[in-house]
Design an enzyme around this catalytic site. Sequence first.
Site, mmCIF file in Angstrom:
data_model
loop_
_atom_site.group_PDB
_atom_site.id
_atom_site.type_symbol
_atom_site.label_atom_id
_atom_site.label_comp_id
_atom_site.label_asym_id
_atom_site.label_seq_id
_atom_site.Cartn_x
_atom_site.Cartn_y
_atom_site.Cartn_z
ATOM 1 N N ARG A 107 19.895 38.548 23.170
ATOM 2 C CA ARG A 107 20.223 37.124 22.982
ATOM 3 C C ARG A 107 21.706 37.028 22.675
ATOM 4 O O ARG A 107 22.198 37.703 21.775
ATOM 5 C CB ARG A 107 19.427 36.505 21.832
ATOM 6 N N HIS A 134 17.149 30.197 29.147
ATOM 7 C CA HIS A 134 16.228 30.648 28.091
ATOM 8 C C HIS A 134 14.858 30.887 28.745
ATOM 9 O O HIS A 134 13.905 30.133 28.511
ATOM 10 C CB HIS A 134 16.150 29.573 27.003
ATOM 11 N N GLN A 137 11.344 31.191 26.858
ATOM 12 C CA GLN A 137 10.902 29.895 26.318
ATOM 13 C C GLN A 137 10.087 29.121 27.359
ATOM 14 O O GLN A 137 9.084 28.485 27.046
ATOM 15 C CB GLN A 137 12.150 29.086 25.907
ATOM 16 N N ASP A 230 15.616 18.854 22.861
ATOM 17 C CA ASP A 230 16.200 20.034 22.215
ATOM 18 C C ASP A 230 17.360 19.520 21.353
ATOM 19 O O ASP A 230 17.789 18.361 21.489
ATOM 20 C CB ASP A 230 16.692 21.002 23.315
ATOM 21 N N CYS A 271 11.532 23.147 21.929
ATOM 22 C CA CYS A 271 11.609 24.614 21.789
ATOM 23 C C CYS A 271 11.717 25.031 20.328
ATOM 24 O O CYS A 271 11.347 26.144 19.983
ATOM 25 C CB CYS A 271 12.790 25.138 22.595
ATOM 26 N N ARG A 316 5.063 31.425 22.350
ATOM 27 C CA ARG A 316 6.207 32.327 22.533
ATOM 28 C C ARG A 316 5.750 33.781 22.385
ATOM 29 O O ARG A 316 6.179 34.653 23.111
ATOM 30 C CB ARG A 316 7.313 32.040 21.503
HETATM 31 N N1 CP Z 1 12.959 28.442 20.526
HETATM 32 C C1 CP Z 1 13.662 29.515 20.109
HETATM 33 O O1 CP Z 1 14.221 30.296 20.894
HETATM 34 O O2 CP Z 1 13.679 29.661 18.767
HETATM 35 P P1 CP Z 1 14.533 30.735 17.958
HETATM 36 O O3 CP Z 1 15.985 30.349 18.099
HETATM 37 O O4 CP Z 1 14.040 30.619 16.541
HETATM 38 O O5 CP Z 1 14.290 32.085 18.549
HETATM 39 N N1 NVA Z 2 19.711 24.894 23.116
HETATM 40 C C1 NVA Z 2 19.362 25.581 21.903
HETATM 41 C C2 NVA Z 2 18.065 26.287 22.056
HETATM 42 C C3 NVA Z 2 17.578 26.992 20.821
HETATM 43 C C4 NVA Z 2 16.277 27.698 21.027
HETATM 44 C C5 NVA Z 2 20.465 26.545 21.521
HETATM 45 O O1 NVA Z 2 20.958 27.269 22.387
HETATM 46 O O2 NVA Z 2 20.859 26.557 20.342
#
Ligand code: CP
Ligand code: NVA
Length: 330
Positions: A107, A134, A137, A230, A271, A316
């Site tokens: 990530r 993502h 997700q 989101d 998400c 998830r």
């Molecule tokens: N939705 C999601 O990716 O959550 P986190 O940032 O907690 O992993």
């Molecule tokens: N768009 C958000 C998604 C988090 C799961 C971010 O990148 O922070």
Amino acid sequence: MVDLRGRDFLKLLDFTPKEIEHLLKVSATLKKQKHKGESHRHLRGKQVVLLFEKDSTRTRCSFEAGAVDLGMQATYIGPTGSQMGKKETIEDTARVLCRMYDGIEYRGFDQSTVEALAKYSTVPVWNGLTNEFHPTQMLADVMTIKEEFGDLKGRKLVFCGDARNNVGNSLMVVCSKLGMHFACCAPKALWPNEELVKTCKEICKKTGATIEMTEDIMEGTKDADALYTDVWVSMGEPMELWEERIKLLKPYQVNQKVMDNAKKGAIFLHCLPSFHNNETTIGKEIEEKFGLKEMEVTDEVFEGPQSRVFEEAENRLHTIKAVMLETMKK
Ligand code: CP
Ligand code: NVA
């Protein structure tokens, strides 16, 4: 026969509809096994490493708990404490880690980083979120919709908010792949980039999916089966953006009036994490500065009967396990 052994999972554009549907089937099986308490240690003795250059609750825990459920061990490496990026290139990191581990999750920021990791690694690499996409997700999101309605083809998913972020982009891709109707409601400045829209429209021609972009939230959310939003400012974006984003996106907040405009029986997805109240550090800061108690979704909708956000969060785990299992099994 779908065979994903040895494949990377970097973005859904790389996968066929059949392959995505296969992962959903495996996810459903793993979910049943987990709920029944049946052992499913199919990857016994293997090890995975989880590289996080950004924070995470769901993704990290799904990979960690999922690895253990599948009989594996996981090593977590956070934003600090490793050599990656500072003293060691991503290419060198990949070539080291694939000699120690059977799978690598990443990530971080640029999609090109996870693509480079995959290029230099001899074991599967999974994208746990980049600025652009993502993909894990998405599997949880469509799994939740499928569980609710029994099917996906022809269902309309509407994203309200910053539609060019990782989640907005990825939703447009997954809907295109699975023959769904995708609409985004956002000011033009925040619509997905044109090149990606073009690519997705090509996919739509084969799958029967459609893509619609509108600045009119009432127009866009009509006939929706699922409303999705989101955060207005994503990880890695500067705090100074909040003021501008609030101005741009306040009219696209998912509130009860918007939910009522969707199809009867429509569900709400997010998400997570979500600013549906002011009970977090950033939530409080925003309230003090801008006087907002809730942001992309109202507390009423988030806590209401149409919300499926915690089912989605649970999914998830099952979907990430399916990705690890299918790409790692012998
Ligand atoms: N939705 C999601 O990716 O959550 P986190 O940032 O907690 O992993
Ligand atoms: N768009 C958000 C998604 C988090 C799961 C971010 O990148 O922070």
